[in-house]
Design a protein around this motif. Structure first.
Motif, PDB file in Angstrom:
ATOM      1  N   VAL A   1       0.820  -1.207   0.000  1.00  0.00           N
ATOM      2  CA  VAL A   1       0.000   0.000   0.000  1.00  0.00           C
ATOM      3  C   VAL A   1       0.859   1.264   0.000  1.00  0.00           C
ATOM      4  CG1 VAL A   1      -1.626   1.375   1.346  1.00  0.00           C
ATOM      5  CG2 VAL A   1      -2.016  -1.080   1.064  1.00  0.00           C
ATOM      6  N   SER A   2       1.845   1.335   0.889  1.00  0.00           N
ATOM      7  CA  SER A   2       2.654   2.556   0.984  1.00  0.00           C
ATOM      8  C   SER A   2       3.480   2.785  -0.283  1.00  0.00           C
ATOM      9  CB  SER A   2       3.577   2.500   2.206  1.00  0.00           C
ATOM     10  OG  SER A   2       4.542   1.473   2.078  1.00  0.00           O
ATOM     11  N   LEU A   3       4.010   1.712  -0.860  1.00  0.00           N
ATOM     12  CA  LEU A   3       4.796   1.850  -2.096  1.00  0.00           C
ATOM     13  C   LEU A   3       3.912   2.278  -3.257  1.00  0.00           C
ATOM     14  CD1 LEU A   3       7.382   1.571  -3.747  1.00  0.00           C
ATOM     15  CD2 LEU A   3       6.871  -0.873  -3.997  1.00  0.00           C
ATOM     16  N   VAL A   4       2.739   1.674  -3.368  1.00  0.00           N
ATOM     17  CA  VAL A   4       1.814   2.022  -4.450  1.00  0.00           C
ATOM     18  C   VAL A   4       1.407   3.487  -4.345  1.00  0.00           C
ATOM     19  CG1 VAL A   4      -0.517   1.632  -5.350  1.00  0.00           C
ATOM     20  CG2 VAL A   4       0.958  -0.323  -4.828  1.00  0.00           C
ATOM     21  N   GLU A   5       1.113   3.951  -3.134  1.00  0.00           N
ATOM     22  CA  GLU A   5       0.724   5.346  -2.948  1.00  0.00           C
ATOM     23  C   GLU A   5       1.875   6.296  -3.292  1.00  0.00           C
ATOM     24  OE1 GLU A   5      -2.247   6.669  -2.388  1.00  0.00           O
ATOM     25  OE2 GLU A   5      -2.927   4.610  -2.676  1.00  0.00           O
ATOM     26  N   ALA A   6       3.092   5.904  -2.919  1.00  0.00           N
ATOM     27  CA  ALA A   6       4.257   6.744  -3.228  1.00  0.00           C
ATOM     28  C   ALA A   6       4.476   6.839  -4.733  1.00  0.00           C
ATOM     29  CB  ALA A   6       5.498   6.173  -2.545  1.00  0.00           C
ATOM     30  N   LEU A   7       4.334   5.726  -5.421  1.00  0.00           N
ATOM     31  CA  LEU A   7       4.490   5.717  -6.878  1.00  0.00           C
ATOM     32  C   LEU A   7       3.377   6.501  -7.555  1.00  0.00           C
ATOM     33  CD1 LEU A   7       5.555   1.989  -7.375  1.00  0.00           C
ATOM     34  CD2 LEU A   7       6.936   3.983  -7.993  1.00  0.00           C
ATOM     35  N   ARG A   8       2.164   6.335  -7.061  1.00  0.00           N
ATOM     36  CA  ARG A   8       1.021   7.052  -7.647  1.00  0.00           C
ATOM     37  C   ARG A   8       1.165   8.560  -7.457  1.00  0.00           C
ATOM     38  NH1 ARG A   8      -2.960   4.240  -5.558  1.00  0.00           N
ATOM     39  NH2 ARG A   8      -3.451   3.046  -7.424  1.00  0.00           N
ATOM     40  N   SER A   9       1.720   8.978  -6.329  1.00  0.00           N
ATOM     41  CA  SER A   9       1.886  10.407  -6.045  1.00  0.00           C
ATOM     42  C   SER A   9       3.029  11.020  -6.846  1.00  0.00           C
ATOM     43  CB  SER A   9       2.155  10.621  -4.546  1.00  0.00           C
ATOM     44  OG  SER A   9       1.079  10.121  -3.773  1.00  0.00           O
ATOM     45  N   ALA A  10       4.002  10.193  -7.202  1.00  0.00           N
ATOM     46  CA  ALA A  10       5.167  10.691  -7.940  1.00  0.00           C
ATOM     47  C   ALA A  10       4.835  10.830  -9.428  1.00  0.00           C
ATOM     48  CB  ALA A  10       6.346   9.743  -7.756  1.00  0.00           C
ATOM     49  N   GLU A  11       5.467  11.768 -10.075  1.00  0.00           N
ATOM     50  CA  GLU A  11       5.276  11.935 -11.509  1.00  0.00           C
ATOM     51  C   GLU A  11       5.971  10.811 -12.265  1.00  0.00           C
ATOM     52  OE1 GLU A  11       6.678  15.771 -12.591  1.00  0.00           O
ATOM     53  OE2 GLU A  11       5.180  16.849 -11.404  1.00  0.00           O
ATOM     54  N   TYR A  12       5.650  10.684 -13.546  1.00  0.00           N
ATOM     55  CA  TYR A  12       6.341   9.703 -14.379  1.00  0.00           C
ATOM     56  C   TYR A  12       7.851   9.981 -14.361  1.00  0.00           C
ATOM     57  CZ  TYR A  12       1.872   8.162 -16.386  1.00  0.00           C
ATOM     58  OH  TYR A  12       0.604   7.662 -16.563  1.00  0.00           O
TER      59      TYR A  12
ATOM     60  N   ASP B   1      12.564   2.175   1.433  1.00  0.00           N
ATOM     61  CA  ASP B   1      11.860   2.908   2.485  1.00  0.00           C
ATOM     62  C   ASP B   1      10.500   2.294   2.799  1.00  0.00           C
ATOM     63  OD1 ASP B   1      13.875   4.741   2.809  1.00  0.00           O
ATOM     64  OD2 ASP B   1      12.979   6.251   1.486  1.00  0.00           O
ATOM     65  N   HIS B   2      10.017   1.417   1.933  1.00  0.00           N
ATOM     66  CA  HIS B   2       8.669   0.864   2.100  1.00  0.00           C
ATOM     67  C   HIS B   2       8.666  -0.635   2.404  1.00  0.00           C
ATOM     68  CE1 HIS B   2       6.974   4.630   0.468  1.00  0.00           C
ATOM     69  NE2 HIS B   2       8.020   4.608  -0.337  1.00  0.00           N
ATOM     70  N   GLU B   3       9.804  -1.262   2.368  1.00  0.00           N
ATOM     71  CA  GLU B   3       9.866  -2.707   2.599  1.00  0.00           C
ATOM     72  C   GLU B   3       9.971  -3.026   4.086  1.00  0.00           C
ATOM     73  OE1 GLU B   3      13.303  -3.871   0.395  1.00  0.00           O
ATOM     74  OE2 GLU B   3      14.702  -3.236   1.952  1.00  0.00           O
TER      75      GLU B   3
ATOM     76  N   GLN C   1      10.525 -10.239  -3.878  1.00  0.00           N
ATOM     77  CA  GLN C   1      10.124 -11.245  -4.860  1.00  0.00           C
ATOM     78  C   GLN C   1       8.694 -11.000  -5.338  1.00  0.00           C
ATOM     79  OE1 GLN C   1      10.808 -14.920  -2.775  1.00  0.00           O
ATOM     80  NE2 GLN C   1      13.026 -14.896  -3.126  1.00  0.00           N
ATOM     81  N   GLN C   2       7.786 -10.713  -4.405  1.00  0.00           N
ATOM     82  CA  GLN C   2       6.377 -10.523  -4.755  1.00  0.00           C
ATOM     83  C   GLN C   2       6.115  -9.167  -5.409  1.00  0.00           C
ATOM     84  OE1 GLN C   2       4.032 -11.257  -1.239  1.00  0.00           O
ATOM     85  NE2 GLN C   2       5.042 -13.215  -0.832  1.00  0.00           N
ATOM     86  N   LEU C   3       7.027  -8.233  -5.184  1.00  0.00           N
ATOM     87  CA  LEU C   3       6.892  -6.890  -5.748  1.00  0.00           C
ATOM     88  C   LEU C   3       6.690  -6.923  -7.258  1.00  0.00           C
ATOM     89  CD1 LEU C   3       7.312  -3.756  -5.741  1.00  0.00           C
ATOM     90  CD2 LEU C   3       9.771  -4.220  -5.830  1.00  0.00           C
ATOM     91  N   ARG C   4       7.375  -7.837  -7.917  1.00  0.00           N
ATOM     92  CA  ARG C   4       7.377  -7.882  -9.379  1.00  0.00           C
ATOM     93  C   ARG C   4       6.038  -8.289  -9.978  1.00  0.00           C
ATOM     94  NH1 ARG C   4      12.232  -8.413  -7.326  1.00  0.00           N
ATOM     95  NH2 ARG C   4      14.089  -7.748  -8.518  1.00  0.00           N
ATOM     96  N   SER C   5       5.129  -8.749  -9.150  1.00  0.00           N
ATOM     97  CA  SER C   5       3.811  -9.137  -9.674  1.00  0.00           C
ATOM     98  C   SER C   5       2.684  -8.558  -8.812  1.00  0.00           C
ATOM     99  CB  SER C   5       3.689 -10.668  -9.707  1.00  0.00           C
ATOM    100  OG  SER C   5       3.887 -11.223  -8.409  1.00  0.00           O
TER     101      SER C   5
ATOM    102  N   LEU D   1      16.848  -0.644  -4.136  1.00  0.00           N
ATOM    103  CA  LEU D   1      15.837  -0.763  -5.180  1.00  0.00           C
ATOM    104  C   LEU D   1      15.174   0.592  -5.428  1.00  0.00           C
ATOM    105  CD1 LEU D   1      16.116  -3.778  -4.095  1.00  0.00           C
ATOM    106  CD2 LEU D   1      13.800  -4.100  -4.955  1.00  0.00           C
ATOM    107  N   TYR D   2      15.085   0.952  -6.704  1.00  0.00           N
ATOM    108  CA  TYR D   2      14.398   2.183  -7.112  1.00  0.00           C
ATOM    109  C   TYR D   2      13.346   1.808  -8.157  1.00  0.00           C
ATOM    110  CZ  TYR D   2      18.429   4.603  -5.057  1.00  0.00           C
ATOM    111  OH  TYR D   2      19.404   5.062  -4.206  1.00  0.00           O
ATOM    112  N   ALA D   3      12.193   2.428  -8.055  1.00  0.00           N
ATOM    113  CA  ALA D   3      11.121   2.168  -9.012  1.00  0.00           C
ATOM    114  C   ALA D   3      10.500   3.481  -9.460  1.00  0.00           C
ATOM    115  CB  ALA D   3      10.056   1.265  -8.388  1.00  0.00           C
TER     116      ALA D   3
END
Length: 210
Positions: A53-64, A72-74, A86-90, A111-113
């Motif tokens: 949840v926290s990683l998805v929200e951070a990515l959604r808030s960030a620009e492309y 920071d989220h693991e 491992q599960q992050l990739r899916s 890891l950076y995404a």
């Protein structure tokens, strides 16, 4: 027990070799990177989705093309962290580029995404990804070896009549070195060196001896 002792001996030998290197163990970031394109996942099981949840929200808030530091989220404990990676990739609901950088020590991987548009042409995406990676590389820490610090101190010491404490300050100032102080006495001496430099008072230079 004997097998474990042999393993420790091998690790100690490897560490000793790294300490004696005159170049950083990780001198080229690109040699230790892995780049992956992760497709958007339309459905993720709720129990699996909760941990991201926290990683998805951070990515959604960030620009492309704005990288998010995944670490920071693991989870903090090692077994959970491995499963998370491992599960992050899916488990992400949008298309993401994942950059893995191996530190080469017990810190694990960085890891950076970052999100990328799904309708953008590959040439544009490649150029922008390269720009993001270059920016990340410029900010990655460089782990100096003991031999590198020793070489610097010896070279400066031969060229200038400068006390060891001042040379230590010079090394930290020029490299950003943040290794631990070896003793309380050295910490006190280094503190006084910094005081003298901040005060720009060379009359204080005689108060430290090592």
């Amino acid at each position: 027990m004997k097998k474990y002792a042999c393993c420790l001996d091998e690790q100690n030998a490897a560490v000793s070799v790294n300490h004696s290197r005159s170049l950083a163990v990780r001198s080229s970031a690109s040699d230790y990177e892995k780049l992956e394109l992760l497709s958007a996942v339309q459905f993720v099981k709720p129990e699996k989705q909760a941990q991201f949840v926290s990683l998805v929200e951070a990515l959604r808030s960030a620009e492309y093309y704005c990288p998010v530091f995944v670490n920071d989220h693991e989870p903090r404990n090692t077994p959970s962290r491995k499963a998370y990676c491992q599960q992050l990739r899916s488990s992400l609901p949008f298309q993401v580029v994942l950059l893995t950088y191996s530190t080469g020590n017990n810190l694990g991987d960085y890891l950076y995404a970052w999100r990328i548009p799904s309708d953008e042409v590959m040439t544009t995406t490649t150029m922008k990804n390269h720009s993001v990676i270059s920016d990340i590389e410029s900010k990655l820490p460089i782990y100096h070896t003991r031999q590198m610090r020793k070489d610097f101190q010896e070279h400066v010491g031969r060229l200038c009549n400068v006390q060891p404490a001042v040379i230590r300050w010079m090394y930290r100032f020029l490299t950003g070195d943040s290794c631990a102080i070896v003793s309380a006495r050295q910490a006190d001496v280094d503190r006084r060196v910094l005081l003298a430099i901040d005060a720009e008072d060379d009359s204080l230079c005689g108060i430290f001896a090592s």
